[in-house]
Design a protein around this motif. Structure first.
Motif, PDB file in Angstrom:
ATOM      1  N   GLY A 143      85.306  56.627  29.867  1.00  0.00           N
ATOM      2  CA  GLY A 143      86.392  57.108  28.765  1.00  0.00           C
ATOM      3  C   GLY A 143      87.650  57.999  29.892  1.00  0.00           C
ATOM      4  N   ALA A 144      89.144  57.977  28.542  1.00  0.00           N
ATOM      5  CA  ALA A 144      89.966  58.499  29.069  1.00  0.00           C
ATOM      6  C   ALA A 144      89.884  59.951  30.236  1.00  0.00           C
ATOM      7  CB  ALA A 144      91.277  59.119  27.874  1.00  0.00           C
ATOM      8  N   SER A 145      89.187  60.845  29.385  1.00  0.00           N
ATOM      9  CA  SER A 145      88.935  61.921  30.182  1.00  0.00           C
ATOM     10  C   SER A 145      88.748  61.512  32.244  1.00  0.00           C
ATOM     11  CB  SER A 145      87.188  63.013  29.672  1.00  0.00           C
ATOM     12  OG  SER A 145      86.058  62.089  29.797  1.00  0.00           O
ATOM     13  N   LEU A 146      87.509  60.526  32.150  1.00  0.00           N
ATOM     14  CA  LEU A 146      87.314  60.321  32.962  1.00  0.00           C
ATOM     15  C   LEU A 146      88.832  59.545  34.091  1.00  0.00           C
ATOM     16  CD1 LEU A 146      85.943  59.622  35.602  1.00  0.00           C
ATOM     17  CD2 LEU A 146      84.253  57.733  34.229  1.00  0.00           C
ATOM     18  N   ARG A 147      89.016  59.068  33.064  1.00  0.00           N
ATOM     19  CA  ARG A 147      90.587  58.636  33.703  1.00  0.00           C
ATOM     20  C   ARG A 147      91.594  59.456  34.162  1.00  0.00           C
ATOM     21  NH1 ARG A 147      93.385  53.341  32.544  1.00  0.00           N
ATOM     22  NH2 ARG A 147      95.903  53.130  33.861  1.00  0.00           N
ATOM     23  N   LEU A 148      91.244  60.351  33.773  1.00  0.00           N
ATOM     24  CA  LEU A 148      92.061  61.484  34.104  1.00  0.00           C
ATOM     25  C   LEU A 148      92.057  62.460  35.547  1.00  0.00           C
ATOM     26  CD1 LEU A 148      94.653  63.036  33.119  1.00  0.00           C
ATOM     27  CD2 LEU A 148      93.163  64.785  31.794  1.00  0.00           C
ATOM     28  N   ALA A 149      90.594  62.079  35.406  1.00  0.00           N
ATOM     29  CA  ALA A 149      89.605  62.900  36.241  1.00  0.00           C
ATOM     30  C   ALA A 149      90.417  61.727  37.975  1.00  0.00           C
ATOM     31  CB  ALA A 149      87.825  63.258  36.140  1.00  0.00           C
ATOM     32  N   LEU A 150      90.386  60.895  37.803  1.00  0.00           N
ATOM     33  CA  LEU A 150      90.572  60.540  38.835  1.00  0.00           C
ATOM     34  C   LEU A 150      92.335  60.027  39.554  1.00  0.00           C
ATOM     35  CD1 LEU A 150      88.188  57.788  38.047  1.00  0.00           C
ATOM     36  CD2 LEU A 150      87.810  58.519  39.830  1.00  0.00           C
ATOM     37  N   ALA A 167      85.270  68.874  32.839  1.00  0.00           N
ATOM     38  CA  ALA A 167      85.817  69.776  31.705  1.00  0.00           C
ATOM     39  C   ALA A 167      86.953  69.982  31.865  1.00  0.00           C
ATOM     40  CB  ALA A 167      84.149  70.932  32.434  1.00  0.00           C
ATOM     41  N   GLU A 168      87.524  69.962  33.226  1.00  0.00           N
ATOM     42  CA  GLU A 168      88.748  70.252  32.763  1.00  0.00           C
ATOM     43  C   GLU A 168      90.159  69.996  32.748  1.00  0.00           C
ATOM     44  OE1 GLU A 168      92.489  71.275  36.623  1.00  0.00           O
ATOM     45  OE2 GLU A 168      90.261  71.197  37.170  1.00  0.00           O
ATOM     46  N   ALA A 169      88.543  68.071  33.112  1.00  0.00           N
ATOM     47  CA  ALA A 169      90.081  67.053  32.760  1.00  0.00           C
ATOM     48  C   ALA A 169      89.698  66.890  30.816  1.00  0.00           C
ATOM     49  CB  ALA A 169      89.256  65.549  33.161  1.00  0.00           C
ATOM     50  N   VAL A 170      88.550  66.811  30.780  1.00  0.00           N
ATOM     51  CA  VAL A 170      88.446  66.550  28.944  1.00  0.00           C
ATOM     52  C   VAL A 170      89.778  67.433  28.044  1.00  0.00           C
ATOM     53  CG1 VAL A 170      86.143  67.038  27.202  1.00  0.00           C
ATOM     54  CG2 VAL A 170      85.885  65.913  29.394  1.00  0.00           C
ATOM     55  N   ASP A 171      89.254  69.294  28.574  1.00  0.00           N
ATOM     56  CA  ASP A 171      89.804  69.888  27.784  1.00  0.00           C
ATOM     57  C   ASP A 171      91.272  69.726  28.246  1.00  0.00           C
ATOM     58  OD1 ASP A 171      87.625  71.418  27.969  1.00  0.00           O
ATOM     59  OD2 ASP A 171      87.985  73.267  29.445  1.00  0.00           O
ATOM     60  N   ALA A 172      92.193  69.611  29.130  1.00  0.00           N
ATOM     61  CA  ALA A 172      93.099  68.915  29.903  1.00  0.00           C
ATOM     62  C   ALA A 172      93.961  67.590  28.870  1.00  0.00           C
ATOM     63  CB  ALA A 172      93.729  68.810  30.620  1.00  0.00           C
ATOM     64  N   LEU A 173      92.943  66.364  28.279  1.00  0.00           N
ATOM     65  CA  LEU A 173      92.666  65.720  27.387  1.00  0.00           C
ATOM     66  C   LEU A 173      93.262  66.037  25.835  1.00  0.00           C
ATOM     67  CD1 LEU A 173      93.513  62.768  27.830  1.00  0.00           C
ATOM     68  CD2 LEU A 173      91.116  61.641  27.359  1.00  0.00           C
TER      69      LEU A 173
END
Length: 253
Positions: A143-150, A167-173
């Motif tokens: 999902g969007a957390s993976l999109r942000l991580a990339l 985890a960093e991307a999940v928290d930021a999103l």
């Protein structure tokens, strides 16, 4: 005007406003190919924000197409689709650049050759290189957390999708979506001119998405920016990022 580095020459190419074909070369089903599709999607968004109509062309394996849908990557036209005054070939890092890859239409693509269908003899064609995903991929990435991580690493820098990065991307999103939902309750204000200019300068300079994310962090911290303007700035930038930053609006009502 968007300027993108041509991997064949190492020089920036100016992409003027016109119908443009973005061809993502993804013959395999892995995280690196998913990153290629994502960069092609963001590149198409940047061109459209600049007023250029875009054809996004790709022929991903079905399993990769499912992952792309999960990341909000737009559906693509079939390989062989023609049109566009300029063609941007988006390929995985380490692909071979050279002659002998066909006519540029993509009709000669073959599994295992990221650059099948590319010709390097025309000034109308540009090759955009994307570094691979390295190391083991966290199985929960989606999902969007993976999109942000990339998106949090420059496209020509390898990215590691381990548990810490996800985890960093999940928290930021989660933080940004809650902040955007709160700002949406305040009186609307236009995107500040300096923020708009900084965002456009970032993505038009070799598709620098990392700099775009930096502008958003600066806007969040800037005391002089009204909350309504923060909301409009994040909503505007999300037209490029595709992170569904307004998703939580009204969720707690």
């Amino acid at each position: 005007m968007l300027r993108i580095t041509d991997a064949r020459t190492g020089e920036p190419a100016e992409i003027r406003r016109a119908l443009t074909r973005v061809h993502a070369h993804v013959p395999r089903n892995d995280a690196s190919a998913l990153r290629v599709l994502l960069v092609a999607d963001v590149l198409a968004r940047a061109l459209e924000l600049g007023g250029s109509p875009v054809l996004l062309v790709a022929d991903p394996p079905s399993a990769l197409r499912e992952r792309a849908d999960d990341l909000g990557i737009r559906p693509s036209e079939a390989v062989g689709t023609r049109g566009g005054q300029r063609v941007l070939h988006v390929v995985g890092g380490g692909s071979r650049f050279g002659s002998g890859y066909g006519s540029g239409s993509g009709s000669g693509a073959s599994v295992g050759d990221d650059t099948a269908g590319i010709t390097d003899t025309s000034d109308t064609e540009v090759t955009v290189e994307v570094a691979p995903v390295v190391g083991p991929e966290e199985s929960a990435a989606s999902g969007a957390s993976l999109r942000l991580a990339l998106l949090t690493r420059p496209r020509r820098t390898p990215v590691n999708l381990d548990a810490a990065a996800l985890a960093e991307a999940v928290d930021a999103l989660d933080h940004w979506r809650k902040a955007v939902a709160a700002w949406a309750t305040k009186p609307s204000r236009p995107v500040p001119d300096d923020a708009r200019q900084a965002l456009r300068a970032a993505w038009e300079d070799d598709l620098d998405v990392v700099a775009v994310l930096g502008v958003l962090r600066d806007v969040e911290k800037a005391e002089e920016v009204p909350d309504g303007a923060r909301f409009e700035t994040y909503a505007y930038a999300d037209r490029l990022l595709g992170l569904e930053l307004t998703r939580e609006i009204g969720a707690s009502a």
